[in-house]
Motif scaffolding. Structure first.
Motif, PDB file in Angstrom:
ATOM      1  N   LEU A 197       0.833  -1.204   0.000  1.00 19.24           N
ATOM      2  CA  LEU A 197       0.000   0.000   0.000  1.00 19.24           C
ATOM      3  C   LEU A 197       0.868   1.255   0.000  1.00 19.24           C
ATOM      4  O   LEU A 197       0.569   2.228  -0.699  1.00 19.24           O
ATOM      5  CB  LEU A 197      -0.935   0.012   1.209  1.00 19.24           C
ATOM      6  N   GLU A 198       1.935   1.236   0.786  1.00 19.23           N
ATOM      7  CA  GLU A 198       2.834   2.396   0.842  1.00 19.23           C
ATOM      8  C   GLU A 198       3.498   2.630  -0.512  1.00 19.23           C
ATOM      9  O   GLU A 198       3.617   3.781  -0.961  1.00 19.23           O
ATOM     10  CB  GLU A 198       3.878   2.203   1.945  1.00 19.23           C
ATOM     11  N   ALA A 199       3.925   1.562  -1.174  1.00 20.40           N
ATOM     12  CA  ALA A 199       4.528   1.700  -2.501  1.00 20.40           C
ATOM     13  C   ALA A 199       3.508   2.211  -3.511  1.00 20.40           C
ATOM     14  O   ALA A 199       3.824   3.050  -4.363  1.00 20.40           O
ATOM     15  CB  ALA A 199       5.110   0.364  -2.954  1.00 20.40           C
ATOM     16  N   ALA A 200       2.276   1.740  -3.406  1.00 19.23           N
ATOM     17  CA  ALA A 200       1.216   2.203  -4.305  1.00 19.23           C
ATOM     18  C   ALA A 200       0.897   3.676  -4.048  1.00 19.23           C
ATOM     19  O   ALA A 200       0.644   4.426  -4.989  1.00 19.23           O
ATOM     20  CB  ALA A 200      -0.030   1.340  -4.141  1.00 19.23           C
ATOM     21  N   ASP A 201       0.927   4.076  -2.786  1.00 19.20           N
ATOM     22  CA  ASP A 201       0.722   5.490  -2.455  1.00 19.20           C
ATOM     23  C   ASP A 201       1.782   6.347  -3.131  1.00 19.20           C
ATOM     24  O   ASP A 201       1.476   7.406  -3.685  1.00 19.20           O
ATOM     25  CB  ASP A 201       0.785   5.718  -0.939  1.00 19.20           C
ATOM     26  N   ALA A 202       3.026   5.893  -3.088  1.00 19.19           N
ATOM     27  CA  ALA A 202       4.124   6.644  -3.702  1.00 19.19           C
ATOM     28  C   ALA A 202       3.948   6.752  -5.213  1.00 19.19           C
ATOM     29  O   ALA A 202       4.355   7.747  -5.819  1.00 19.19           O
ATOM     30  CB  ALA A 202       5.461   5.985  -3.361  1.00 19.19           C
ATOM     31  N   MET A 203       3.322   5.735  -5.812  1.00 20.68           N
ATOM     32  CA  MET A 203       3.063   5.751  -7.253  1.00 20.68           C
ATOM     33  C   MET A 203       1.764   6.475  -7.598  1.00 20.68           C
ATOM     34  O   MET A 203       1.479   6.703  -8.763  1.00 20.68           O
ATOM     35  CB  MET A 203       2.967   4.313  -7.794  1.00 20.68           C
ATOM     36  N   THR A 204       0.972   6.772  -6.586  1.00 16.47           N
ATOM     37  CA  THR A 204      -0.372   7.347  -6.714  1.00 16.47           C
ATOM     38  C   THR A 204      -1.276   6.488  -7.603  1.00 16.47           C
ATOM     39  O   THR A 204      -2.012   6.991  -8.449  1.00 16.47           O
ATOM     40  CB  THR A 204      -0.357   8.823  -7.193  1.00 16.47           C
ATOM     41  N   VAL A 205      -1.198   5.180  -7.381  1.00  9.39           N
ATOM     42  CA  VAL A 205      -2.049   4.227  -8.093  1.00  9.39           C
ATOM     43  C   VAL A 205      -2.814   3.418  -7.046  1.00  9.39           C
ATOM     44  O   VAL A 205      -2.206   2.681  -6.265  1.00  9.39           O
ATOM     45  CB  VAL A 205      -1.223   3.280  -8.990  1.00  9.39           C
ATOM     46  N   PRO A 206      -4.142   3.538  -6.983  1.00 13.37           N
ATOM     47  CA  PRO A 206      -4.913   2.771  -6.009  1.00 13.37           C
ATOM     48  C   PRO A 206      -4.890   1.271  -6.356  1.00 13.37           C
ATOM     49  O   PRO A 206      -5.145   0.894  -7.497  1.00 13.37           O
ATOM     50  CB  PRO A 206      -6.325   3.337  -6.103  1.00 13.37           C
ATOM     51  N   MET A 207      -4.564   0.461  -5.378  1.00 11.54           N
ATOM     52  CA  MET A 207      -4.358  -0.970  -5.599  1.00 11.54           C
ATOM     53  C   MET A 207      -5.198  -1.836  -4.678  1.00 11.54           C
ATOM     54  O   MET A 207      -5.589  -1.427  -3.590  1.00 11.54           O
ATOM     55  CB  MET A 207      -2.885  -1.331  -5.370  1.00 11.54           C
ATOM     56  N   ASN A 208      -5.425  -3.056  -5.136  1.00  7.83           N
ATOM     57  CA  ASN A 208      -5.983  -4.151  -4.342  1.00  7.83           C
ATOM     58  C   ASN A 208      -4.843  -5.128  -4.117  1.00  7.83           C
ATOM     59  O   ASN A 208      -4.117  -5.457  -5.064  1.00  7.83           O
ATOM     60  CB  ASN A 208      -7.091  -4.867  -5.121  1.00  7.83           C
ATOM     61  N   ILE A 209      -4.680  -5.599  -2.883  1.00  8.40           N
ATOM     62  CA  ILE A 209      -3.585  -6.509  -2.557  1.00  8.40           C
ATOM     63  C   ILE A 209      -4.141  -7.702  -1.786  1.00  8.40           C
ATOM     64  O   ILE A 209      -4.766  -7.538  -0.733  1.00  8.40           O
ATOM     65  CB  ILE A 209      -2.498  -5.806  -1.723  1.00  8.40           C
ATOM     66  N   ALA A 210      -3.905  -8.893  -2.327  1.00  7.05           N
ATOM     67  CA  ALA A 210      -4.354 -10.133  -1.695  1.00  7.05           C
ATOM     68  C   ALA A 210      -3.138 -10.977  -1.328  1.00  7.05           C
ATOM     69  O   ALA A 210      -2.193 -11.083  -2.112  1.00  7.05           O
ATOM     70  CB  ALA A 210      -5.254 -10.920  -2.642  1.00  7.05           C
ATOM     71  N   ILE A 211      -3.186 -11.579  -0.158  1.00  7.94           N
ATOM     72  CA  ILE A 211      -2.141 -12.504   0.290  1.00  7.94           C
ATOM     73  C   ILE A 211      -2.830 -13.826   0.592  1.00  7.94           C
ATOM     74  O   ILE A 211      -3.811 -13.865   1.346  1.00  7.94           O
ATOM     75  CB  ILE A 211      -1.430 -12.008   1.574  1.00  7.94           C
ATOM     76  N   VAL A 212      -2.331 -14.907  -0.011  1.00 13.34           N
ATOM     77  CA  VAL A 212      -2.882 -16.241   0.250  1.00 13.34           C
ATOM     78  C   VAL A 212      -1.841 -17.097   0.951  1.00 13.34           C
ATOM     79  O   VAL A 212      -0.640 -16.858   0.842  1.00 13.34           O
ATOM     80  CB  VAL A 212      -3.372 -16.940  -1.043  1.00 13.34           C
ATOM     81  N   ASP A 213      -2.323 -18.119   1.652  1.00 14.84           N
ATOM     82  CA  ASP A 213      -1.422 -19.051   2.334  1.00 14.84           C
ATOM     83  C   ASP A 213      -0.972 -20.144   1.364  1.00 14.84           C
ATOM     84  O   ASP A 213      -1.296 -20.096   0.161  1.00 14.84           O
ATOM     85  CB  ASP A 213      -2.098 -19.637   3.580  1.00 14.84           C
ATOM     86  N   ALA A 214      -0.259 -21.114   1.859  1.00 14.26           N
ATOM     87  CA  ALA A 214       0.307 -22.176   1.017  1.00 14.26           C
ATOM     88  C   ALA A 214      -0.762 -23.016   0.323  1.00 14.26           C
ATOM     89  O   ALA A 214      -0.492 -23.638  -0.701  1.00 14.26           O
ATOM     90  CB  ALA A 214       1.223 -23.075   1.842  1.00 14.26           C
ATOM     91  N   GLY A 215      -1.983 -23.018   0.840  1.00 19.72           N
ATOM     92  CA  GLY A 215      -3.077 -23.755   0.223  1.00 19.72           C
ATOM     93  C   GLY A 215      -3.886 -22.924  -0.754  1.00 19.72           C
ATOM     94  O   GLY A 215      -4.845 -23.415  -1.333  1.00 19.72           O
ATOM     95  N   GLY A 216      -3.506 -21.656  -0.937  1.00 22.42           N
ATOM     96  CA  GLY A 216      -4.225 -20.779  -1.851  1.00 22.42           C
ATOM     97  C   GLY A 216      -5.430 -20.108  -1.233  1.00 22.42           C
ATOM     98  O   GLY A 216      -6.220 -19.482  -1.934  1.00 22.42           O
TER      99      GLY A 216
END
Length: 133
Positions: free
Chosen positions: A17-36
């Protein structure tokens, strides 16, 4: 690290999110575990709604095949050895923005999926997430 904890997933997403803020591009970020399975999801308020699903599918694709989604895209082109694979597993994403997360021993323990900008921007933000490890 043999499993991906919620604390680590949150740290990765925050870095994205911080990197996206610096780029001024609104992002969606998903993190999955080893099982998806979805472990953490976050988004900027103005991020594209259609990209919510893409972020989650990018993460799932990266974990299922233990490779960046952009790499899968290269080998699934019409002249590639696995053309059409994106129709498997309930729908995969074969362009940039999904990266596997590995531990210090090289084991894949999860994946990040980012969507909301261009594929190159999505990759850059996913890499920023991993840099927070």
């Amino acid at each position: 690290m043999t499993t991906l904890s919620l604390d680590i997933a949150t740290r990765l997403a925050t870095a994205g999110l911080e990197a996206a803020d610096a780029m001024t591009v609104p992002m969606n970020i998903a993190i999955v575990d080893a099982g998806g399975h979805l472990l953490h999801f976050t988004r900027h308020q103005d991020a594209l709604l259609g990209s919510i699903d893409l972020a989650q599918r990018k993460a799932k694709t990266a974990i299922l095949f233990r490779m960046p989604t952009a790499t899968l895209g290269q080998i699934s082109r019409p002249d590639g050895p696995i053309y059409g694979i994106e129709w498997s597993n309930g729908g995969l994403v074969s362009f940039g923005g999904g990266l596997p997360i590995t531990d210090t021993e090289g084991n894949v323990v999860g994946a990040v999926g980012v969507s909301g900008g261009t594929a190159d921007q999505d990759v850059e933000i996913a890499q920023a997430c991993l840099a927070a490890l």
